[in-house]
Design an enzyme around this catalytic site. Structure first.
Site, short mmCIF file in Angstrom:
data_model
loop_
_atom_site.label_atom_id
_atom_site.label_comp_id
_atom_site.label_asym_id
_atom_site.label_seq_id
_atom_site.Cartn_x
_atom_site.Cartn_y
_atom_site.Cartn_z
CG ASP A 154 -1.66 1.24 1.45
OD1 ASP A 154 -2.31 1.67 0.49
OD2 ASP A 154 -1.62 1.81 2.56
CG ASP B 176 -1.76 7.61 0.49
OD1 ASP B 176 -0.88 8.46 0.29
OD2 ASP B 176 -2.71 7.43 -0.29
C1 BG6 Z 1 -5.70 5.89 0.01
C2 BG6 Z 1 -5.76 6.64 1.31
O1 BG6 Z 1 -4.40 5.41 -0.19
O2 BG6 Z 1 -6.07 6.74 -1.07
C3 BG6 Z 1 -7.16 7.23 1.49
O3 BG6 Z 1 -5.48 5.77 2.40
C4 BG6 Z 1 -7.50 8.10 0.29
O4 BG6 Z 1 -7.20 7.98 2.68
C5 BG6 Z 1 -7.38 7.29 -0.99
O5 BG6 Z 1 -8.82 8.61 0.41
C6 BG6 Z 1 -7.66 8.11 -2.24
O6 BG6 Z 1 -6.64 9.06 -2.39
P1 BG6 Z 1 -6.58 10.21 -3.47
O7 BG6 Z 1 -5.15 10.62 -3.46
O8 BG6 Z 1 -6.99 9.59 -4.78
O9 BG6 Z 1 -7.51 11.26 -3.04
MG MG Z 2 -2.70 3.11 3.64
#
Ligand code: BG6
Ligand code: MG
Length: 212
Positions: free
Chosen positions: A8, A10
């Site tokens: 993963d 984030d």
């Molecule tokens: C995930 C995060 O990796 O990505 C979430 O953990 C986030 O919190 C999701 O909402 C979508 O991210 P983005 O960058 O497309 O807004």
């Molecule tokens: Mg994550």
């Protein structure tokens, strides 16, 4: 014996979760909707629009689809401003050494993220061409806890699910991997999930798990 690790992004490779929180908080404040760190935990791993829906559970009125799109765009603008401040120094030594060591051992490495900002983040961290496969929010129709992102990554790597290890920080991510039949390494809150195969405190413990 594992042939591949799917990470993963984030909260695992980088600490962008704090930026997500700041950006959602600014958005929620602008429409006078209560939001805090506890609610923020529920947004980990889920898509941008699903995150907004969770925040709007506390709203005093309905929002139109158009307004919702505007709100997610506003959040993403604030979020991207912070992403654009990131550099290679935001990649921790522990994460970088672990990634390098796994690659040197011939393990295939992939990213499986719900984020549509994945490519931007990898670029900022100096990891643009590092991973063998990157599957992100632009490549999937169902976000975690659906297993789609991980199944697609395993398929693109050409490695059977049983020979992949998924590394996650979020409960939604562990649920997704579990639903797809993957063994998992859980860091942070995912270390406490009942479906996590290998809960770890330190990221570099992944090396021992792979080399065991
Ligand atoms: C995930 C995060 O990796 O990505 C979430 O953990 C986030 O919190 C999701 O909402 C979508 O991210 P983005 O960058 O497309 O807004
Ligand atoms: Mg994550």
């Amino acid at each position: 014996n594992k042939k591949a690790v799917i990470f993963d992004l984030d909260g695992v490779i980088c600490s962008t979760d704090k930026y997500h929180y700041i950006a959602w908080k600014a958005m929620a404040d602008s429409i006078q909707v209560y939001f805090d760190e506890n609610i923020n935990h529920r947004l980990r791993g889920v898509s941008r629009m699903e995150s907004l829906e969770i925040i709007l559970e506390r709203a005093k009125r309905e929002f139109t689809e158009e307004e919702k799109i505007q709100l997610t765009e506003k959040k993403n603008q604030i979020y991207q401003k912070m992403l654009n401040q990131m550099s290679e120094s935001d990649l921790s030594g522990e994460v970088w050494n672990t990634l390098k060591r796994l690659k040197e051992s011939g393990i295939l490495l992939a990213i499986g993220s719900s984020s549509k900002n994945t490519k931007l983040i990898l670029e900022r961290l100096g990891l643009k061409d590092f991973f063998d496969i990157v599957i992100d929010g632009n490549d999937i129709s169902n976000s975690k806890p659906d297993p789609e992102v991980f199944l697609k990554a395993a398929d693109s790597l050409g490695v059977p699910v049983e020979e992949c290890l998924v590394v996650e920080d979020a409960n939604a991510g562990i649920q997704a991997a579990y639903a797809g039949g993957f063994q998992t390494v859980g860091v942070q809150e995912a270390a406490g999930n009942e479906h996590t195969t290998f809960p770890v405190k330190h990221f570099d413990e992944i090396i021992k798990l792979i080399e065991a």
